[in-house]
Enzyme design. Structure first.
Site, PDB file in Angstrom:
ATOM      1  N   GLU A  89      21.132 145.624   0.125  1.00 10.62           N
ATOM      2  CA  GLU A  89      20.452 145.085   1.303  1.00 10.62           C
ATOM      3  C   GLU A  89      21.403 144.661   2.405  1.00 10.62           C
ATOM      4  O   GLU A  89      21.034 144.630   3.570  1.00 10.62           O
ATOM      5  CB  GLU A  89      19.590 143.874   0.885  1.00 10.62           C
ATOM      6  CG  GLU A  89      20.332 142.529   0.771  1.00 10.62           C
ATOM      7  CD  GLU A  89      21.444 142.490  -0.266  1.00 10.62           C
ATOM      8  OE1 GLU A  89      21.402 143.306  -1.201  1.00 10.62           O
ATOM      9  OE2 GLU A  89      22.349 141.651  -0.129  1.00 10.62           O
ATOM     10  N   ARG A 129      24.038 146.075   3.736  1.00  8.71           N
ATOM     11  CA  ARG A 129      24.306 147.125   4.727  1.00  8.71           C
ATOM     12  C   ARG A 129      23.098 147.348   5.625  1.00  8.71           C
ATOM     13  O   ARG A 129      23.244 147.745   6.776  1.00  8.71           O
ATOM     14  CB  ARG A 129      24.752 148.408   4.004  1.00  8.71           C
ATOM     15  CG  ARG A 129      23.696 149.036   3.142  1.00  8.71           C
ATOM     16  CD  ARG A 129      24.269 150.022   2.132  1.00  8.71           C
ATOM     17  NE  ARG A 129      24.917 149.364   0.998  1.00  8.71           N
ATOM     18  CZ  ARG A 129      25.523 150.006   0.008  1.00  8.71           C
ATOM     19  NH1 ARG A 129      25.562 151.333   0.002  1.00  8.71           N
ATOM     20  NH2 ARG A 129      26.082 149.342  -0.979  1.00  8.71           N
ATOM     21  N   LYS A 158      27.468 139.228   7.367  1.00  3.92           N
ATOM     22  CA  LYS A 158      26.300 139.397   6.491  1.00  3.92           C
ATOM     23  C   LYS A 158      25.832 138.014   6.060  1.00  3.92           C
ATOM     24  O   LYS A 158      26.594 137.249   5.457  1.00  3.92           O
ATOM     25  CB  LYS A 158      26.663 140.228   5.254  1.00  3.92           C
ATOM     26  CG  LYS A 158      25.582 140.210   4.158  1.00  3.92           C
ATOM     27  CD  LYS A 158      25.966 141.047   2.925  1.00  3.92           C
ATOM     28  CE  LYS A 158      24.967 140.850   1.772  1.00  3.92           C
ATOM     29  NZ  LYS A 158      25.318 141.611   0.559  1.00  3.92           N
ATOM     30  N   ASP A 218      18.681 146.348  -3.670  1.00  5.98           N
ATOM     31  CA  ASP A 218      19.819 145.455  -3.856  1.00  5.98           C
ATOM     32  C   ASP A 218      21.012 145.855  -2.975  1.00  5.98           C
ATOM     33  O   ASP A 218      21.982 145.120  -2.873  1.00  5.98           O
ATOM     34  CB  ASP A 218      20.220 145.438  -5.335  1.00  5.98           C
ATOM     35  CG  ASP A 218      21.128 144.273  -5.691  1.00  5.98           C
ATOM     36  OD1 ASP A 218      21.243 143.334  -4.871  1.00  5.98           O
ATOM     37  OD2 ASP A 218      21.706 144.292  -6.793  1.00  5.98           O
ATOM     38  N   ASP A 224      20.424 136.539  -2.632  1.00  6.13           N
ATOM     39  CA  ASP A 224      20.227 137.951  -2.970  1.00  6.13           C
ATOM     40  C   ASP A 224      19.730 138.073  -4.403  1.00  6.13           C
ATOM     41  O   ASP A 224      20.524 138.082  -5.346  1.00  6.13           O
ATOM     42  CB  ASP A 224      21.551 138.711  -2.779  1.00  6.13           C
ATOM     43  CG  ASP A 224      21.394 140.205  -3.070  1.00  6.13           C
ATOM     44  OD1 ASP A 224      20.241 140.672  -3.193  1.00  6.13           O
ATOM     45  OD2 ASP A 224      22.442 140.898  -3.161  1.00  6.13           O
ATOM     46  N   ASP A 249      25.921 134.908  -0.828  1.00  5.34           N
ATOM     47  CA  ASP A 249      25.828 136.208  -0.167  1.00  5.34           C
ATOM     48  C   ASP A 249      25.711 136.089   1.359  1.00  5.34           C
ATOM     49  O   ASP A 249      25.533 137.076   2.058  1.00  5.34           O
ATOM     50  CB  ASP A 249      24.641 136.993  -0.757  1.00  5.34           C
ATOM     51  CG  ASP A 249      24.909 138.492  -0.801  1.00  5.34           C
ATOM     52  OD1 ASP A 249      26.073 138.889  -0.697  1.00  5.34           O
ATOM     53  OD2 ASP A 249      23.926 139.248  -0.927  1.00  5.34           O
ATOM     54  N   LYS A 301      18.184 141.906  -9.726  1.00  7.72           N
ATOM     55  CA  LYS A 301      19.430 141.697 -10.457  1.00  7.72           C
ATOM     56  C   LYS A 301      19.126 141.013 -11.785  1.00  7.72           C
ATOM     57  O   LYS A 301      18.217 140.181 -11.857  1.00  7.72           O
ATOM     58  CB  LYS A 301      20.345 140.750  -9.657  1.00  7.72           C
ATOM     59  CG  LYS A 301      21.032 141.363  -8.470  1.00  7.72           C
ATOM     60  CD  LYS A 301      21.957 140.322  -7.818  1.00  7.72           C
ATOM     61  CE  LYS A 301      22.546 140.824  -6.528  1.00  7.72           C
ATOM     62  NZ  LYS A 301      23.482 141.949  -6.683  1.00  7.72           N
TER      63      LYS A 301
HETATM   64  N1  BES Z   1      25.607 140.873  -2.660  1.00  8.18           N
HETATM   65  C1  BES Z   1      25.845 141.996  -3.490  1.00  8.18           C
HETATM   66  C2  BES Z   1      27.341 142.261  -3.738  1.00  8.18           C
HETATM   67  C3  BES Z   1      28.082 141.196  -4.490  1.00  8.18           C
HETATM   68  C4  BES Z   1      28.262 141.305  -5.856  1.00  8.18           C
HETATM   69  C5  BES Z   1      28.640 140.120  -3.829  1.00  8.18           C
HETATM   70  C6  BES Z   1      28.959 140.319  -6.543  1.00  8.18           C
HETATM   71  C7  BES Z   1      29.337 139.131  -4.506  1.00  8.18           C
HETATM   72  C8  BES Z   1      29.499 139.235  -5.865  1.00  8.18           C
HETATM   73  C9  BES Z   1      25.258 143.231  -2.820  1.00  8.18           C
HETATM   74  O1  BES Z   1      24.125 143.017  -2.056  1.00  8.18           O
HETATM   75  C10 BES Z   1      24.856 144.168  -3.909  1.00  8.18           C
HETATM   76  O2  BES Z   1      23.997 143.827  -4.660  1.00  8.18           O
HETATM   77  N2  BES Z   1      25.497 145.325  -3.955  1.00  8.18           N
HETATM   78  C11 BES Z   1      25.200 146.300  -4.937  1.00  8.18           C
HETATM   79  C12 BES Z   1      25.133 147.649  -4.258  1.00  8.18           C
HETATM   80  C13 BES Z   1      24.590 148.750  -5.117  1.00  8.18           C
HETATM   81  C14 BES Z   1      23.135 148.503  -5.430  1.00  8.18           C
HETATM   82  C15 BES Z   1      24.754 150.071  -4.402  1.00  8.18           C
HETATM   83  C16 BES Z   1      26.307 146.272  -5.985  1.00  8.18           C
HETATM   84  O3  BES Z   1      27.466 146.081  -5.620  1.00  8.18           O
HETATM   85  O4  BES Z   1      26.003 146.425  -7.161  1.00  8.18           O
HETATM   86 ZN    ZN Z   2      23.919 141.185  -1.255  1.00  5.75          ZN
HETATM   87 MN    MN Z   3      22.355 143.016  -3.177  1.00  5.40          MN
END
Ligand code: BES
Ligand code: ZN
Ligand code: MN
Length: 490
Positions: free
Chosen positions: A343, A345, A259, A341, A264, A282, A271
């Site tokens: 994104e 996947r 990824k 967010d 992000d 990210d 966020k």
């Molecule tokens: N890049 C983030 C996940 C992340 C969080 C990586 C903290 C490193 C540190 C990912 O894209 C994300 O935002 N995931 C969301 C998914 C949710 C919206 C289903 C999350 O984990 O809140």
């Molecule tokens: Zn992300």
């Molecule tokens: Mn995200």
């Protein structure tokens, strides 16, 4: 990219015998014992039994990672000794890596000249490379843009009691880990999909590893609408990078997928500021794939391996992808976007589909995918999810040999329903927040077509808030060692 002045250039050498007169600091490992360590004897004579006196009064001990820096009271010896504790037991491979790193890191607060590391006899020769790799990772930190470099590198580190082969191996691995960390630590205005791709081209130029870059036009022709959707809100267009390492004749390849969201923001599902602060990290999955490919090239590993990086910047603008959008992925499956967010996947959906095209014997993806994985396992442990128990076991064994922490989360069928959509084949979030790491993996499973696959969620361990004795805060390079070891074991 950061100022080239900050490039690591530690001169590493191997020496058959110590050469005290021209050495500034000798690093001496000792065990945690009640008897005076024999390795100290030759230096004891430089000061009328000064080390014996220190030892007997309990001032000098060998507890794991304990460091004692001493000035040598005699112009015939090195200027200083750094006595390093190995603990009571014989050091493991992880100990070799971390203790060496902690020792070298402790010396970087000022210029030190020539450092000579005595390799402890109790460390298995197979693990000598870990001493070198640890020393090198200590020399790379996150302060890429400090005018006064916070890590002052010694002019030379010489290893006494090691073979040239182990030194070269450790150097290849250490520099590859640092390559990964450097990419992750670069700020997002510097490192975005195009510059990530050109860095990869630079890294492999003049080597046997072939690099191909798909620009937005090629992504369009290939039907990578999911990658393009995530990048649609950014002025920085997406890329897909393909690295190919050919060392295994006609065998089907291993494919590594990373990824690479270079920043992000969350997109329209924006966020909050606190959660966005570290989101330059990210793209750590993609950077890990680059580091592993680099190590395979340097080590001349006899396997066929393809590395894929799905690169996009997730931003907010009038052209951002939206909640309620339905994207037809390269595979033909449709995704309903219910949170921009989630994104990673979406980017991986197309990247995994490209991976499938290589008819791999196994695929491993790496992604800073979910905060939920950090809730489940904490900051230091990689979450692993798989459809193939035997590939997972191989990876688990490699991780345990390297001392990297990885733990499996279940992929029960009951989770399948959590990503079903009312309007498309699947949706990009689960039902509610429970099991978020697993529902993300279930989403990805839709794009692997039953091929042997392991998903590694590195959201926690890829990027550290706080420094440790053996490494700076910021990017960690987690999983580079494990993946190299796994591929070499096949
Ligand atoms: N890049 C983030 C996940 C992340 C969080 C990586 C903290 C490193 C540190 C990912 O894209 C994300 O935002 N995931 C969301 C998914 C949710 C919206 C289903 C999350 O984990 O809140
Ligand atoms: Zn992300
Ligand atoms: Mn995200």
């Amino acid at each position: 990219m950061s100022d080239p002045n900050f490039d690591i250039s530690v001169n590493l050498t191997v020496k058959s015998a110590p050469d005290q007169t021209v050495v500034d600091i000798v690093v001496l490992p000792i065990h945690d014992n009640d008897t005076f360590p024999p390795s100290l004897s030759e230096f004891d004579n430089l000061g009328n039994g000064w080390l014996t006196r220190l030892f007997e009064s309990g001032q000098l001990r060998g507890k794991r990672s304990e460091l004692t820096l001493l000035g040598v009271p005699n112009p015939d010896g090195p200027k200083m000794l750094l006595v390093v504790g190995l603990g009571k037991d014989n050091p493991t491979r992880l100990d070799a890596f971390e203790i060496s790193a902690a020792a070298i890191k402790s010396l970087l607060d000022r210029p030190r000249g020539r450092v000579e590391v005595k390799v402890a006899e109790c460390i298995s020769t197979d693990d000598h490379d870990a001493i070198v790799a640890g020393a090198l990772t200590a020399c790379e930190g996150q302060a890429l843009y400090r005018s006064d470099p916070s890590l002052k590198l010694p002019t030379e580190i010489a290893f006494v009691g090691m073979s040239q082969e182990q030194l070269d191996r450790g150097r290849a691995i250490g520099e590859s880990i640092n390559e990964t960390r450097r990419l992750v630590n670069e700020p997002p205005a510097v490192l975005y999909p195009e510059t990530f791709a050109s860095s990869v081209e630079d890294i492999f130029s003049g080597t046997q590893t072939v690099v191909e870059v798909w620009d937005e036009q090629r992504l369009n022709e290939e039907g990578c609408r999911a990658i393009l959707a995530v990048g649609a809100g950014s002025v920085r267009p997406p890329r897909l990078v393909i690295m190919s390492h050919q060392g295994g004749g006609d065998e089907p390849p291993i494919v590594l997928v990373g990824k690479g969201v270079t920043f992000d923001s969350g997109g329209l599902s924006l966020k909050p500021s606190d959660a966005m602060i570290d989101m330059k990290c990210d793209m750590a999955g993609a950077a890990t794939v680059v580091g592993v490919m680099h190590a395979l090239q340097r080590l001349g590993v006899k396997q066929n391996v393809i590395g894929l990086c799905g690169l996009a910047e997730n931003m907010v603008s009038g052209s951002s992808y939206k909640l309620g959008d339905v994207i037809k992925t390269r595979s033909g499956k449709t995704i309903e976007i219910l949170n921009t967010d989630a994104e990673g996947r979406v980017v991986l959906a197309d990247t995994l589909d490209v991976a499938k095209g290589y008819q791999p014997r196994a695929m491993v993806d790496l992604a800073t995918l979910t905060g939920a994985c950090m809730v489940a396992l904490g900051r230091d442990v990689v979450g692993a999810m798989t459809n193939d128990h035997s590939v997972f076991q191989q990876l688990e064994e490699a991780a345990s040999n390297e001392g990297e922490l990885l733990w499996q989360l279940p992929m029960f069928e009951l989770y399948d329903d959590h990503v079903k959509s009312k309007v498309a084949d699947i949706k990009n979030i689960g039902d509610g927040r429970w099991g978020g790491a697993i529902t993300a993996a279930k989403f990805l499973e839709n794009f692997v077509d039953g091929l042997p696959w392991v998903h590694l969620d590195i959201a926690g361990p890829a990027f550290a808030d706080t420094p440790r004795p053996h490494r700076d805060a910021g990017a960690t390079g987690v999983m580079v060692r494990t993946l190299v070891r796994w591929i070499e074991s096949l």
